[in-house]
Design an enzyme around this catalytic site. Sequence first.
Site, PDB file in Angstrom:
ATOM      1  N   THR A  71       3.274   6.658   3.056  1.00 43.85           N
ATOM      2  CA  THR A  71       2.448   7.502   2.194  1.00 43.85           C
ATOM      3  C   THR A  71       1.780   8.597   3.024  1.00 43.85           C
ATOM      4  O   THR A  71       1.385   9.631   2.474  1.00 43.85           O
ATOM      5  CB  THR A  71       1.354   6.682   1.484  1.00 43.85           C
ATOM      6  OG1 THR A  71       0.651   5.893   2.443  1.00 43.85           O
ATOM      7  CG2 THR A  71       1.945   5.788   0.405  1.00 43.85           C
ATOM      8  N   HIS A 115       6.361  -4.949  -0.382  1.00 42.76           N
ATOM      9  CA  HIS A 115       6.060  -3.801   0.483  1.00 42.76           C
ATOM     10  C   HIS A 115       6.882  -3.731   1.746  1.00 42.76           C
ATOM     11  O   HIS A 115       6.700  -2.819   2.546  1.00 42.76           O
ATOM     12  CB  HIS A 115       4.583  -3.808   0.872  1.00 42.76           C
ATOM     13  CG  HIS A 115       3.685  -3.342  -0.212  1.00 42.76           C
ATOM     14  ND1 HIS A 115       3.321  -2.023  -0.369  1.00 42.76           N
ATOM     15  CD2 HIS A 115       3.095  -4.001  -1.224  1.00 42.76           C
ATOM     16  CE1 HIS A 115       2.530  -1.909  -1.411  1.00 42.76           C
ATOM     17  NE2 HIS A 115       2.378  -3.103  -1.963  1.00 42.76           N
ATOM     18  N   LYS A 158       0.831  12.733   2.124  1.00 40.03           N
ATOM     19  CA  LYS A 158      -0.420  13.476   2.365  1.00 40.03           C
ATOM     20  C   LYS A 158      -0.128  14.753   3.148  1.00 40.03           C
ATOM     21  O   LYS A 158      -0.672  15.828   2.844  1.00 40.03           O
ATOM     22  CB  LYS A 158      -1.411  12.617   3.154  1.00 40.03           C
ATOM     23  CG  LYS A 158      -1.824  11.331   2.463  1.00 40.03           C
ATOM     24  CD  LYS A 158      -2.538  10.392   3.441  1.00 40.03           C
ATOM     25  CE  LYS A 158      -2.483   8.953   2.961  1.00 40.03           C
ATOM     26  NZ  LYS A 158      -2.814   7.968   4.018  1.00 40.03           N
ATOM     27  N   LYS A 188      -0.391   6.823  12.186  1.00 40.49           N
ATOM     28  CA  LYS A 188      -0.034   5.651  11.383  1.00 40.49           C
ATOM     29  C   LYS A 188      -0.236   4.445  12.270  1.00 40.49           C
ATOM     30  O   LYS A 188      -0.474   4.593  13.464  1.00 40.49           O
ATOM     31  CB  LYS A 188       1.413   5.749  10.890  1.00 40.49           C
ATOM     32  CG  LYS A 188       2.408   6.100  12.018  1.00 40.49           C
ATOM     33  CD  LYS A 188       3.833   6.275  11.516  1.00 40.49           C
ATOM     34  CE  LYS A 188       4.099   7.527  10.750  1.00 40.49           C
ATOM     35  NZ  LYS A 188       4.454   7.322   9.344  1.00 40.49           N
ATOM     36  N   ARG A 189      -0.154   3.237  11.706  1.00 39.68           N
ATOM     37  CA  ARG A 189      -0.249   2.053  12.553  1.00 39.68           C
ATOM     38  C   ARG A 189       0.802   2.120  13.659  1.00 39.68           C
ATOM     39  O   ARG A 189       1.893   2.646  13.451  1.00 39.68           O
ATOM     40  CB  ARG A 189      -0.071   0.779  11.719  1.00 39.68           C
ATOM     41  CG  ARG A 189      -1.261   0.472  10.820  1.00 39.68           C
ATOM     42  CD  ARG A 189      -2.539   0.293  11.628  1.00 39.68           C
ATOM     43  NE  ARG A 189      -2.508  -0.921  12.430  1.00 39.68           N
ATOM     44  CZ  ARG A 189      -3.107  -2.067  12.110  1.00 39.68           C
ATOM     45  NH1 ARG A 189      -3.820  -2.136  11.004  1.00 39.68           N
ATOM     46  NH2 ARG A 189      -3.018  -3.113  12.892  1.00 39.68           N
ATOM     47  N   LYS A 226       8.087   2.042  13.567  1.00 40.80           N
ATOM     48  CA  LYS A 226       7.670   3.417  13.263  1.00 40.80           C
ATOM     49  C   LYS A 226       8.023   4.385  14.398  1.00 40.80           C
ATOM     50  O   LYS A 226       7.948   5.598  14.250  1.00 40.80           O
ATOM     51  CB  LYS A 226       6.173   3.460  12.974  1.00 40.80           C
ATOM     52  CG  LYS A 226       5.789   2.730  11.669  1.00 40.80           C
ATOM     53  CD  LYS A 226       4.274   2.724  11.472  1.00 40.80           C
ATOM     54  CE  LYS A 226       3.831   2.009  10.218  1.00 40.80           C
ATOM     55  NZ  LYS A 226       3.898   2.833   8.988  1.00 40.80           N
TER      56      LYS A 226
HETATM   57  C1  PLP Z   1      -2.108   7.033   4.578  1.00 39.40           C
HETATM   58  C2  PLP Z   1      -2.657   6.171   5.618  1.00 39.40           C
HETATM   59  C3  PLP Z   1      -1.851   5.200   6.213  1.00 39.40           C
HETATM   60  C4  PLP Z   1      -0.381   5.027   5.885  1.00 39.40           C
HETATM   61  O1  PLP Z   1       0.370   5.880   6.720  1.00 39.40           O
HETATM   62  P1  PLP Z   1       1.944   5.727   6.913  1.00 39.40           P
HETATM   63  O2  PLP Z   1       2.309   6.947   7.697  1.00 39.40           O
HETATM   64  O3  PLP Z   1       2.542   5.746   5.552  1.00 39.40           O
HETATM   65  O4  PLP Z   1       2.178   4.475   7.649  1.00 39.40           O
HETATM   66  C5  PLP Z   1      -2.397   4.391   7.179  1.00 39.40           C
HETATM   67  N1  PLP Z   1      -3.696   4.524   7.547  1.00 39.40           N
HETATM   68  C6  PLP Z   1      -4.490   5.457   7.014  1.00 39.40           C
HETATM   69  C7  PLP Z   1      -5.893   5.573   7.475  1.00 39.40           C
HETATM   70  C8  PLP Z   1      -4.010   6.304   6.024  1.00 39.40           C
HETATM   71  O5  PLP Z   1      -4.824   7.222   5.473  1.00 39.40           O
END
Ligand code: PLP
Length: 831
Positions: free
Chosen positions: A674, A373, A678, A566-567, A572
């Site tokens: 991911t 990952h 979304k 995101k985190r 990032k």
């Molecule tokens: C989808 C999702 C992530 C992943 O987000 P990235 O932008 O790909 O880092 C992290 N936390 C939650 C709660 C999510 O739904």
Amino acid sequence: MSSQENCEILLPIPTLQPLDNDAAAISDDFQRYLTYHLGRFKGCTPAYIYQALSHTVRDRLMPHWQSTWLNHLQPQKRRAYYLSLEFLIGRALGNNLLNLAIENPTQEALKRFSADLEQVEEREPDAGLGNGGLGRLAACFMDSCATLALPVIGYGIRYEYGMFRQRIENDEQVEEPDHWLREGNPWEIERAEYHQRIQFGGYSEFYKDAHGEERVRWVGTQDVLAIPFDVPIAGYKNNTVNTLRLWKASATDEFNLQEFNQGSYTEAVQAKNEAEHISMVLYPNDSSENGKELRLRQQYFLASASLKDAIRLWKKGGGGDFKTFAADNVFQMNDTHPTIAVAELMRLLIDEYHLNWDEAWNITTQCMAYTNHTLLPEALERWPVYLFRRLLPRLLDIIYEINARFLRLVSRRWPGDTDRLRRMSIIEEGPVQQVRMAWLAIVGSFSINGVAALHSQLLVDGLFHDFYELWPHKFNNKTNGVTPRRWVAFANPALTQLVSSKIGDSWIANLQELEKLVPYATKKHTAFHKAWREVKHANKQRLATLVKQDCNVDFNPDSLFDIQVKRIHEYKRQLLNILHVIHLYIRLKNGKTDNWVNRCVLIGGKAAPGYVMAKRIIKLINRVADIVNNDEEIGERLKVAFIPNYRVSSMEIIAPAADLSEQISTAGKEASGTGNMKFMMNGALTIGTYDGANIEIMDAVGAENFFLFGLKADEVQALRHDYRPWDIAAQDADLKAVLDLIRSGHFNDCAPGEFEPILNSVLSANDPWMTLADFRSYVDAQDKVATAWQDQEHWTRMSILNTAHSGFFSTDRTMLEYNRDIWKLKAGAEI
Ligand SMILES: *Cc1c(COP(=O)(O)O)cnc(C)c1O
């Protein structure tokens, strides 16, 4: 009380029949749970409504759960096991109602009790058993496997405390424990009878068995019980319910007894506590390892319990001759976290089932598969050899033997190449010897995959190159996805209805059908465009209400919603985002409002509690928000908010409301992403770097419907040798103004120099994230966003096309690829 020893008589259980799903039946069951089961006689609090409704819905899963389970247990049924330390599931009630297709009668049933379904759903705590993308991926995979009727069982840990709750206090992150099980969890079934005994400590003992064979046993151990809790995973309208089996740690009885007999009552209870610590808390580090002993215990606990359980199930289904074990079972390891499974399966086959080394190794390397990952060096797991020796001595023996045999293979292939031997050794030499878990995973697996095309390419070009030269056939790519059930059909019912009114609703289980929306993107479909904008506007209003409530900031739904959730991590680059926000603020203060569009910038995400820089970035975001939002000169033209406690259930409100999705990682650093998928499915446009799955998103939607900026991965690498951020800052007046304003203390909170470490990091020639290198191209791309937004018809067309071309990013596609190339399972009732 081992399940094997205990000869309890099994009572026959009949085949369950599906329950009635009309409002009357649901209402009757609900009332019975409220009264007979929960003992509420008069009024009750909403928490009990949630409990009673969840049981009512769970009953409706049971007949399908039973039939799916019995089907999976058939002899010679090949099964896959998804091993993951994280499953970021979120809430279950709404998703199960959707997948069972009983939302409407349930809503109607609740009305009879003057209860509102949406409010009841809000009562459910998120099952936050994961950090971020990796854990959420596992949850989306489970949904898709059930929907595709693939015989896949998830194995994870039932953490008592999931991901911490984040509060913002004085602009800073404060962590609170998430005791999500406090009010009970109606979505789990304890199956104590299938517990497993897990060993720790002790030593290896050599002995001769009854036939005079040399054998090894692991003795003198302190054991912990693993108790399985099963969570039903419903497929979408297909009468399939798969199983996610989560392990809870529990003390063994005799461990206590020994202490009791010595009269040490409190020590006995303490031992119990220590055993139960293993499943107490999720480690809140995303993309970084922290080498704590308890974490290694968790990893072995999961791997051992799951393998023993899988072998038990296989035997129960008629398995006995291990020659067929690899044909019947495959284990997918989610990152290196569970990869001690490679050595544990060897141990079980050799020590417990008395196979010889070669037989055991053939089986192991035919049924283990590993997903990588990340390329971030700080995330690559290594465990000190001394820790292994103390905690898992028998496993260390086996790892040494695997390594010795592997290095012999390498030296036969590349005679005399000692440097290569050193690089490829599973044991890293140095002041403290370390076990390289990724190397163990690669050596023990028949398949190794990355999670997006670029990431998989970078793996074989770089980090895994030596192994790729040895075993090119093992390496493959499986681009991530997300489940369209939770992320569109459930989270965005208005969009779902609009789309289905044009192309029918089979796209929900076959997302490529969204392509049928393409003709509706042309401007002649004005009514559709208008409806599309109305849906987005209503979703933005819903988010604005949440932002008002959680941040006390006013978001106007007519503004551009520009979102990065995101985190929080330097790679990032939330920093790049906030630098742009400050740039916009300076423009407004200087009256430079040409090509202006009103923006609401939303940022959210948790920082690992020990990640000081990430926490400082959160503070800067909140300080900037404070200054910008309270400046009357700025007004509606720019609003900034940091949404606290970003989690699955907040993303369900955020993704449908986004106009612009920020995916701005340093190229080569985000394995896939991911969140980007979304947002795309829900009609947001992406501003992004050429990184991870962004590349595939842009390929799918077309460059003209995507705001690309920044250095590419190879350009980032090339620039490293001669990176001069201070020159970049000196030559760009806008950037200089932004950095000067931060340095001036304009955003400080009575703490001189508090953001100096941030300035120092972006101005360092060694800044691994090269934030300043991409500033100009990011600002220019944001200006193109503004231009595009001015033409709402044009924007709407691009928005529709993003949804229309998002079909590839369904985890249904991802799972079909895993199945085609790695698992090779038969769907449904087929054997
Ligand atoms: C989808 C999702 C992530 C992943 O987000 P990235 O932008 O790909 O880092 C992290 N936390 C939650 C709660 C999510 O739904």
